[in-house]
Design a protein around this motif. Structure first.
Motif, mmCIF file in Angstrom:
data_model
loop_
_atom_site.group_PDB
_atom_site.id
_atom_site.type_symbol
_atom_site.label_atom_id
_atom_site.label_comp_id
_atom_site.label_asym_id
_atom_site.label_seq_id
_atom_site.Cartn_x
_atom_site.Cartn_y
_atom_site.Cartn_z
ATOM 1 N N ILE A 92 -5.562 -1.279 -9.511
ATOM 2 C CA ILE A 92 -5.157 -0.486 -8.359
ATOM 3 C C ILE A 92 -4.564 0.874 -8.873
ATOM 4 C CG2 ILE A 92 -3.392 -0.369 -6.500
ATOM 5 C CD1 ILE A 92 -3.803 -3.235 -6.197
ATOM 6 N N SER A 133 0.695 3.618 -3.340
ATOM 7 C CA SER A 133 0.019 4.989 -3.099
ATOM 8 C C SER A 133 1.272 5.936 -3.208
ATOM 9 C CB SER A 133 -0.635 5.212 -1.444
ATOM 10 O OG SER A 133 0.421 4.859 -0.655
ATOM 11 N N ARG A 181 0.826 -1.291 0.083
ATOM 12 C CA ARG A 181 -0.011 0.098 0.054
ATOM 13 C C ARG A 181 0.774 1.136 -0.013
ATOM 14 N NH1 ARG A 181 -3.770 -3.149 2.843
ATOM 15 N NH2 ARG A 181 -2.718 -2.912 4.847
ATOM 16 N N TYR A 224 -7.348 3.410 -10.077
ATOM 17 C CA TYR A 224 -7.885 3.831 -8.852
ATOM 18 C C TYR A 224 -7.049 5.211 -8.348
ATOM 19 C CZ TYR A 224 -9.926 4.342 -4.506
ATOM 20 O OH TYR A 224 -10.483 5.033 -3.226
ATOM 21 N N LEU A 225 -5.674 4.717 -8.310
ATOM 22 C CA LEU A 225 -4.992 5.889 -7.641
ATOM 23 C C LEU A 225 -4.620 6.702 -8.271
ATOM 24 C CD1 LEU A 225 -2.443 3.426 -5.935
ATOM 25 C CD2 LEU A 225 -4.430 4.763 -4.640
#
Length: 246
Positions: free
Chosen positions: A238, A185, A181, A241-242
């Motif tokens: 992922i 991120s 994560r 989305y980020l």
């Protein structure tokens, strides 16, 4: 509204010339007529709303009604390096990678790949995969058609990824999800990202070490072992989305 892709030199004087296989598709498959509207892109940020005005033997003319910048592309270049899977899985992988925003797909031949393609078969496969990418780009309303490269060897692929800002290699022995994560991120818009996915048998330890030496960061995708056709889609989902800004 149906979407088509052209080269920049096919746009000019307030109109667009559509050529190649799309001529047959528009005329005989979609059975379009003059006056119908379509969307056209040429691989940049512009999207054109057009009206079909004339059917020629080898081209179709369309009048430009409007031009807009819809901002449908991700703000980062994402390259999926996919080790060759068995059967027809690569077609599914290419299709979904395009839908999820990948900028390019590189088929890779690694040590545990069961599939081995000679030059002729590889050329045929790559041509087929590029066709799948083009269809997926139209369906998902991409602004570009992501290219599928020729098959690369493992080390050649590592070298190709060498200039990318972030290099990820999902690996079952990587640190847990907290580390994953934090790593994912931290990726920012504008950074180029390489995602390296192994074959059904996974990567050999030596390959992981070579990837580490080439700047790749091992990343966990959870406690479950994902199939090769699932792993890449997971990472791309992922990242979409980020990075999606609006």
């Amino acid at each position: 509204m149906n979407r088509f892709f052209v080269e920049p030199d096919q746009i000019g004087g307030g109109s667009i010339r559509i050529m190649g296989q799309d001529v047959n598709h528009i005329r005989n498959v979609l059975r379009m007529r003059t006056g119908e509207e379509i969307l056209v892109c040429c691989g940049d940020e512009w999207e054109y709303t057009c009206r079909v005005t004339a059917f020629g033997e080898r081209e179709i003319l369309a009048e430009i009604l409007d031009a807009q910048k819809p901002g449908k592309e991700l703000p980062s270049r994402i390259c999926l390096f996919q080790c060759l899977p068995k059967g027809d899985k690569m077609e599914l992988i290419v299709q979904k990678a395009v839908e999820l925003g990948a900028s390019e797909i590189v088929p890779v031949s690694s040590r545990r790949c069961v599939v081995r393609l000679d030059r002729k078969k590889a050329e045929h496969k790559v041509s087929r995969w590029n066709g799948v990418a083009a269809s997926a780009a139209k369906q998902s309303k991409r602004m570009i058609v992501p290219g599928v490269h020729e098959v690369m060897g493992f080390r050649e692929a590592l070298e190709y990824a060498g200039n990318m800002d972030v290099r990820l290699i999902p690996y079952e022995k990587a640190e847990g999800m907290a580390a994953a994560r934090e790593l994912l991120s931290g990726i920012r818009a504008g950074q180029s990202v390489a995602v390296f996915i192994g074959p059904e048998g996974g990567f050999e330890e030596e390959e992981i070490e070579e990837a580490r030496a080439g700047g790749f960061l091992p990343v966990s995708l959870g406690k479950r072992i994902l199939r090769t056709e699932t792993a890449g889609m997971t990472v791309l989902s992922i990242l979409m989305y980020l990075l999606e800004q609006d």
